[in-house]
Design an enzyme around this catalytic site. Structure first.
Site, PDB file in Angstrom:
ATOM      1  N   THR A  85       0.817  -1.209   0.000  1.00 41.62           N
ATOM      2  CA  THR A  85       0.000   0.000   0.000  1.00 41.62           C
ATOM      3  C   THR A  85       0.850   1.257   0.000  1.00 41.62           C
ATOM      4  OG1 THR A  85      -1.816  -1.097   1.082  1.00 41.62           O
ATOM      5  CG2 THR A  85      -1.725   1.271   1.365  1.00 41.62           C
ATOM      6  N   THR A 161       2.024  -4.362   4.302  1.00 44.65           N
ATOM      7  CA  THR A 161       1.979  -4.642   5.739  1.00 44.65           C
ATOM      8  C   THR A 161       1.521  -6.063   6.058  1.00 44.65           C
ATOM      9  OG1 THR A 161      -0.257  -3.757   5.927  1.00 44.65           O
ATOM     10  CG2 THR A 161       1.555  -2.230   6.355  1.00 44.65           C
ATOM     11  N   ASP A 162       0.787  -6.690   5.139  1.00 50.35           N
ATOM     12  CA  ASP A 162       0.178  -7.981   5.498  1.00 50.35           C
ATOM     13  C   ASP A 162       1.188  -9.014   5.981  1.00 50.35           C
ATOM     14  OD1 ASP A 162      -2.212  -6.888   4.791  1.00 50.35           O
ATOM     15  OD2 ASP A 162      -2.700  -8.318   3.208  1.00 50.35           O
ATOM     16  N   LYS A 240       1.030  -8.328  13.024  1.00 43.50           N
ATOM     17  CA  LYS A 240      -0.002  -7.383  12.588  1.00 43.50           C
ATOM     18  C   LYS A 240      -1.298  -7.803  13.274  1.00 43.50           C
ATOM     19  CE  LYS A 240      -2.271  -5.416   8.540  1.00 43.50           C
ATOM     20  NZ  LYS A 240      -2.385  -5.299   7.088  1.00 43.50           N
TER      21      LYS A 240
END
Ligand code: GLU
Length: 426
Positions: A85, A161-162, A240
């Site tokens: 992202t 980020t995943d 996360k």
């Protein structure tokens, strides 16, 4: 067909059209992907390709040992771009977040970075992080090694980020004796949005590199929902924990290393991280074709779920609580549990099974309940590692042809296992 490698400039000649650009990792359906000069990626069906001409070797091949950067008074930071992202913008035709900024565009959006450091910017990949596979860890680790050899003061990796916490774990193992900071930075909101966290995360990572003596692999993301500070989280002990909030990442079973704001004010919470030194980086890569699974135990489990892994190289079980699986045959509804137990036993003869806990926080303890005691002969304790870190550690140990997997898995090699458990961190 070609000697070209990911990162090289190539010309792909197909039966109908030619494409010039940078060769990217193949797509999941095995198409060639090249990054055009416009910044867009294009997928090319391999069957249509007649020839691939190598135009110029990519940066991964660079052997230059010179110190880079224009301003002698500023440190030099290399930003390696992998996608996610942070590198994305909204595609106003479709409304989806897909189209990508080039590394140059991304850096140009945050001009203050250039006042803080000489910024070198390199494209390693441009993908969503859920698509990352073991070869990508090797590409990334080699790219970091090349930057370290070039003499940079620190590396920032922009990343989706995943699976950022898997990559931070992979780099923590692959980059032994790392004497510089390598900070992974992502964003939960794309960089063209007013609410984007990209700027603060990038600026704080830069400030932390400039104003601390930290070396090692960390993650820099928002500390809380205010847009004014970030935390530096340990690369091997972070998860996360929120799908959309900007402060989605939390350290697990340990405190964050530090907080940092955009002016460079740093508060150290835990000083146990490695410090800068000029030692020689010891790169140890991943075998690219390993098959390792992660299986979550759950009520109403069936034995076939375990049997699926019989030809795998390793399995991480995310057990319940202290590290449990449904293996007790206690009434007419639980007869399958005996078979589950037998499947675990059978699998353990072929492949290492690591027991982690799906609670996230806390430590596996196979001595407390009879269930754990039954299992402990056949599974290796994941101690207080997250299942993600245990997965990467197992892959890395198998990649080094480690003979004593059970012993190494419970030994703290790089800071992945805490010596004592504390519940003050949840
Ligand atoms: N799923 C994508 C990734 O992890 C986008 C999410 C993000 O970057 O935050 O790369």
């Amino acid at each position: 067909m070609t000697k070209a490698k990911v990162g090289d400039s190539v010309e792909i000649i197909t039966d109908s059209k030619d494409f010039k650009g940078i060769l990217m990792p193949d797509s999941p359906n095995n198409n060639f992907i090249i990054k055009l000069s416009s910044g867009y990626n294009v997928g090319i069906d391999k069957k249509r390709v007649k020839k691939i001409k190598l135009i110029k070797k990519g940066f991964l091949e660079t052997k230059k040992l010179k110190k880079i950067g224009g301003n002698k008074d500023l440190p030099t930071i290399s930003i390696l771009h992998t996608g996610g992202t942070i590198a994305s913008k909204v595609d106003y035709d479709t409304g989806g977040v897909i189209s990508r900024f080039s590394p140059e565009e991304l850096i140009d959006m945050f001009p203050e970075l250039k006042n803080l450091a000489n910024i070198e910017s390199r494209l390693v990949g441009n993908m969503f992080s859920e698509d990352i596979r073991f070869p990508h860890y090797n590409i990334l680790a080699k790219a970091v090694e090349a930057e370290v050899r070039n003499g940079v003061d620190g590396v920032i990796i922009t990343h989706g980020t995943d699976t950022m916490h898997y990559s931070s774990a992979a780099l923590s193992f692959a980059l032994g004796n790392l004497g510089v900071p390598v900070i992974l930075v992502g964003a939960q909101r794309s960089s063209d949005r007013g609410s984007s966290d990209a700027r603060l995360n990038l600026v704080c990572a830069t400030q932390f590199i400039i104003n601390s003596n930290f070396a090692g692999v960390g993650i820099c993301m928002h500390e809380n929902s205010d847009d004014n500070k970030c935390v530096i989280l340990p690369g091997l002990k972070t998860k996360k924990l929120h799908s959309s909030r900007r402060c989605a990442f939390k350290s697990i079973n340990v405190s964050p290393w530090a907080s940092v704001d955009e002016k460079g004010k740093i508060e150290i919470f835990d000083n146990s991280f490695s410090k800068r030194d000029a030692g020689k980086l010891d790169l140890k890569l991943f075998k690219e074709n390993l098959k390792i699974g992660i299986l979550k135990t759950h009520p109403n489990m069936i034995p076939e779920e375990i049997a699926n892994y019989l030809n795998f190289d390793g399995l991480i079980i995310e057990g319940t609580g202290l590290g449990h699986a449904p293996v007790n045959d206690i009434d007419s509804f639980t007869s399958k549990h005996k078979r589950i137990f037998n499947e675990i036993k059978r699998l353990s003869k072929r492949t290492p099974i690591i027991m982690c806990s799906q609670t996230g926080f806390g430590r596996v303890n196979l001595n407390v309940y009879s269930t754990g005691r039954k299992l402990k002969e056949f599974v290796i304790s994941g101690e207080d590692m997250t299942s993600e870190t245990a997965f990467i550690k197992l892959a890395w140990l198998l990649s080094q042809n480690e003979k004593y997997i059970a012993e190494r898995m419970v030994e703290n090699l790089r800071g992945e296992i805490s010596s004592r458990s504390s519940d003050e961190f949840i």
